[in-house]
Write a protein that holds these residues in place. Sequence first.
Motif, PDB file in Angstrom:
ATOM      1  N   GLU A   1       2.764  28.966 -26.126  1.00 29.74           N
ATOM      2  CA  GLU A   1       1.916  29.714 -25.621  1.00 29.74           C
ATOM      3  C   GLU A   1       2.020  30.267 -24.372  1.00 29.74           C
ATOM      4  O   GLU A   1       2.745  29.538 -23.711  1.00 29.74           O
ATOM      5  CB  GLU A   1       0.305  28.735 -25.680  1.00 29.74           C
ATOM      6  N   THR A   2       1.472  31.290 -24.071  1.00 30.41           N
ATOM      7  CA  THR A   2       1.746  31.838 -22.624  1.00 30.41           C
ATOM      8  C   THR A   2       0.485  31.296 -21.730  1.00 30.41           C
ATOM      9  O   THR A   2      -0.365  31.010 -22.266  1.00 30.41           O
ATOM     10  CB  THR A   2       1.739  33.382 -22.776  1.00 30.41           C
ATOM     11  N   PRO A   3       0.870  31.473 -20.557  1.00 29.41           N
ATOM     12  CA  PRO A   3      -0.124  31.043 -19.526  1.00 29.41           C
ATOM     13  C   PRO A   3      -1.428  31.677 -19.776  1.00 29.41           C
ATOM     14  O   PRO A   3      -2.527  31.194 -19.619  1.00 29.41           O
ATOM     15  CB  PRO A   3       0.582  30.990 -18.184  1.00 29.41           C
ATOM     16  N   LEU A   4      -1.124  33.136 -19.749  1.00 32.26           N
ATOM     17  CA  LEU A   4      -2.622  34.007 -19.950  1.00 32.26           C
ATOM     18  C   LEU A   4      -3.304  33.833 -21.071  1.00 32.26           C
ATOM     19  O   LEU A   4      -4.313  33.620 -21.271  1.00 32.26           O
ATOM     20  CB  LEU A   4      -1.924  35.412 -19.880  1.00 32.26           C
ATOM     21  N   ALA A   5      -2.429  33.304 -22.315  1.00 35.18           N
ATOM     22  CA  ALA A   5      -3.167  33.136 -23.483  1.00 35.18           C
ATOM     23  C   ALA A   5      -3.925  31.906 -23.533  1.00 35.18           C
ATOM     24  O   ALA A   5      -4.880  31.648 -24.035  1.00 35.18           O
ATOM     25  CB  ALA A   5      -2.097  33.042 -24.722  1.00 35.18           C
ATOM     26  N   ALA A   6      -3.150  30.797 -22.799  1.00 33.43           N
ATOM     27  CA  ALA A   6      -3.817  29.496 -22.529  1.00 33.43           C
ATOM     28  C   ALA A   6      -5.197  29.613 -21.931  1.00 33.43           C
ATOM     29  O   ALA A   6      -6.203  28.923 -22.325  1.00 33.43           O
ATOM     30  CB  ALA A   6      -3.040  28.603 -21.675  1.00 33.43           C
TER      31      ALA A   6
ATOM     32  N   LEU B   1      -6.294  34.223 -11.145  1.00 39.86           N
ATOM     33  CA  LEU B   1      -6.214  32.728 -11.082  1.00 39.86           C
ATOM     34  C   LEU B   1      -5.033  32.049 -11.199  1.00 39.86           C
ATOM     35  O   LEU B   1      -4.265  31.300 -10.577  1.00 39.86           O
ATOM     36  CB  LEU B   1      -7.330  31.976 -12.201  1.00 39.86           C
ATOM     37  N   LEU B   2      -4.303  32.644 -12.197  1.00 39.22           N
ATOM     38  CA  LEU B   2      -2.909  32.217 -12.569  1.00 39.22           C
ATOM     39  C   LEU B   2      -1.845  32.297 -11.166  1.00 39.22           C
ATOM     40  O   LEU B   2      -0.986  31.363 -10.885  1.00 39.22           O
ATOM     41  CB  LEU B   2      -2.324  32.713 -13.617  1.00 39.22           C
ATOM     42  N   VAL B   3      -1.905  33.547 -10.589  1.00 37.02           N
ATOM     43  CA  VAL B   3      -1.159  33.662  -9.306  1.00 37.02           C
ATOM     44  C   VAL B   3      -1.318  32.735  -8.240  1.00 37.02           C
ATOM     45  O   VAL B   3      -0.775  32.197  -7.565  1.00 37.02           O
ATOM     46  CB  VAL B   3      -1.384  35.147  -8.930  1.00 37.02           C
ATOM     47  N   GLY B   4      -2.725  32.494  -8.174  1.00 41.15           N
ATOM     48  CA  GLY B   4      -3.350  31.479  -7.292  1.00 41.15           C
ATOM     49  C   GLY B   4      -2.775  30.031  -7.674  1.00 41.15           C
ATOM     50  O   GLY B   4      -2.450  29.233  -6.430  1.00 41.15           O
ATOM     51  N   VAL B   5      -2.320  29.487  -8.904  1.00 39.31           N
ATOM     52  CA  VAL B   5      -1.881  28.458  -8.798  1.00 39.31           C
ATOM     53  C   VAL B   5      -0.118  28.451  -9.089  1.00 39.31           C
ATOM     54  O   VAL B   5       0.530  27.397  -9.365  1.00 39.31           O
ATOM     55  CB  VAL B   5      -2.299  27.717 -10.191  1.00 39.31           C
ATOM     56  N   GLY B   6       0.368  29.489  -8.730  1.00 37.68           N
ATOM     57  CA  GLY B   6       1.832  29.552  -8.370  1.00 37.68           C
ATOM     58  C   GLY B   6       2.358  30.186  -9.677  1.00 37.68           C
ATOM     59  O   GLY B   6       3.791  30.079  -9.895  1.00 37.68           O
TER      60      GLY B   6
END
Length: 510
Positions: free
Chosen positions: A379-384, A399-404
Amino acid sequence: MALINIRNLGVSLSAPLFSSLSLSVASGDRIGIVAANGRGKSTLLRSIAGSFDPTAGEITRSRGLTVGHVEQNVPASLLPLSFHDAVLSALPADQAENESWRVDIVLDSLDVPEVLRTRAVSELSGGWQRLMLLARVWVSEPDALLLDEPTNHLDLAKIARLEAWLNALPRDVPVLVASHDRAFLDATTNRTLFLRPEQSPIFALPYSRARAALDEVDASEERRYQRDMKVAQQLRRQAAKLNNIGINSGSDLLTIKTKQLKQRAERLEDAAKPAHQERSAGAIRLANRGTHAKILVTLDDVQVETPDGTPLFRTGKRWICQGDRIVLLGENGAGKTRLVNLIRTAIEEPSRAPETLKATPSLVLGYSDQALAGLSDEETPLAALSRRFSLGDQRARSLLVGVGVGIDMQEKAIGRLSGGQKARLAMLVLRLKEPNFYLLDEPTNHLDIEGQEALETELLRNETSCLLVSHDRSFVRNVGDRFWLIEKRRLVEVEDPEDFFASAAAGDVG
């Protein structure tokens, strides 16, 4: 006498990992290398080993010096081999044929049980695979040893075994260790290198004392920077006043003086350097939605068993209360994960839980296992995020950018993320669930020291209720306020974890 000399070394990939690094490695050195995830520790070790060409600088070694490099990953070609044969294959053919006894000596020094020596590498635990990689390097008797995250996947007993093994090495063999395990670094190193993009300070101290010294240096540099910038600002204000007076009076002397003051301000500003600010590998934040319940979980002498019904231990009468941060201690195989899974079932599927285990209905669980199995590698992070939460595309990406997890990685498979990125993504998923009770199994796996400290801060700041399992001694000491120990088939509460840690170090914990 220096065995390895590093002069003005630098590596730049998409950005500088480190630059102008100079380091002398001598007999007796035990050097800890500390940096955030993805900041060049492994690259530095590969450069010293000769398997990576740095961007700038040079590395010189004493004539004939051999370097043993223990990397993190097990080559696929070793998986079908037995533990013994995987180590034997590291020797040249003639030595492998005539001096196989070398393998037995190394395996004996690492206390590898006989029953494991004939087992296929693919069937070994992650911890034994790590020790197999170490044995493969050490069997060739290198003059210097490089270790990349050597405690990954090791339980407390194996970490203690590794510490004792390293501390018993001949003192003429220098060791460089890249690690996020603070207690391990304190136990095995006498110098600490903090790897940074520009200047990488090194202290003749083990990690904790070196970190305190570094913090003081950074604070002093920040104070000096703020002082210099304040003086420069005062000089510019004075120059502006003199300039106005000079214009009104037509004084050439004041015009010259104004120019001199501006030049002094410029020199101060050019020379002033702000203190190093560590670029975060990604934020870690937790949520605690709270609950009015005082008792969250009740264990009425629960019997914990293996999947086939073999009894492991009984819990006695125990309660998990709001605000408790309970650390579950015990040797491998004692049943820690079995108890965690029982409590998880009692919260998520109470009808399937034993009658002796009750969770308050208001509990919202935040659960993370050490393998991060809740995240699919395909799965992709965005899809997760999108599958679990109603966030909207822009919010999810932010949010994903915020966690690196940068934009470039958000639509690629999670399996391509680094261990640190995956761990931070898992913590983001937990936060968005807004739990009021956490079950955390080895939560610091793959987290750098910054991430470990951030997780500690969040657990304490949010007054989070949790039950956690961890082999990270620093984390356990900093976070836990209650300690449950599985011993002699009983669950007992102990004052602190130190006796258990000492037992592991003495080899009394299997």
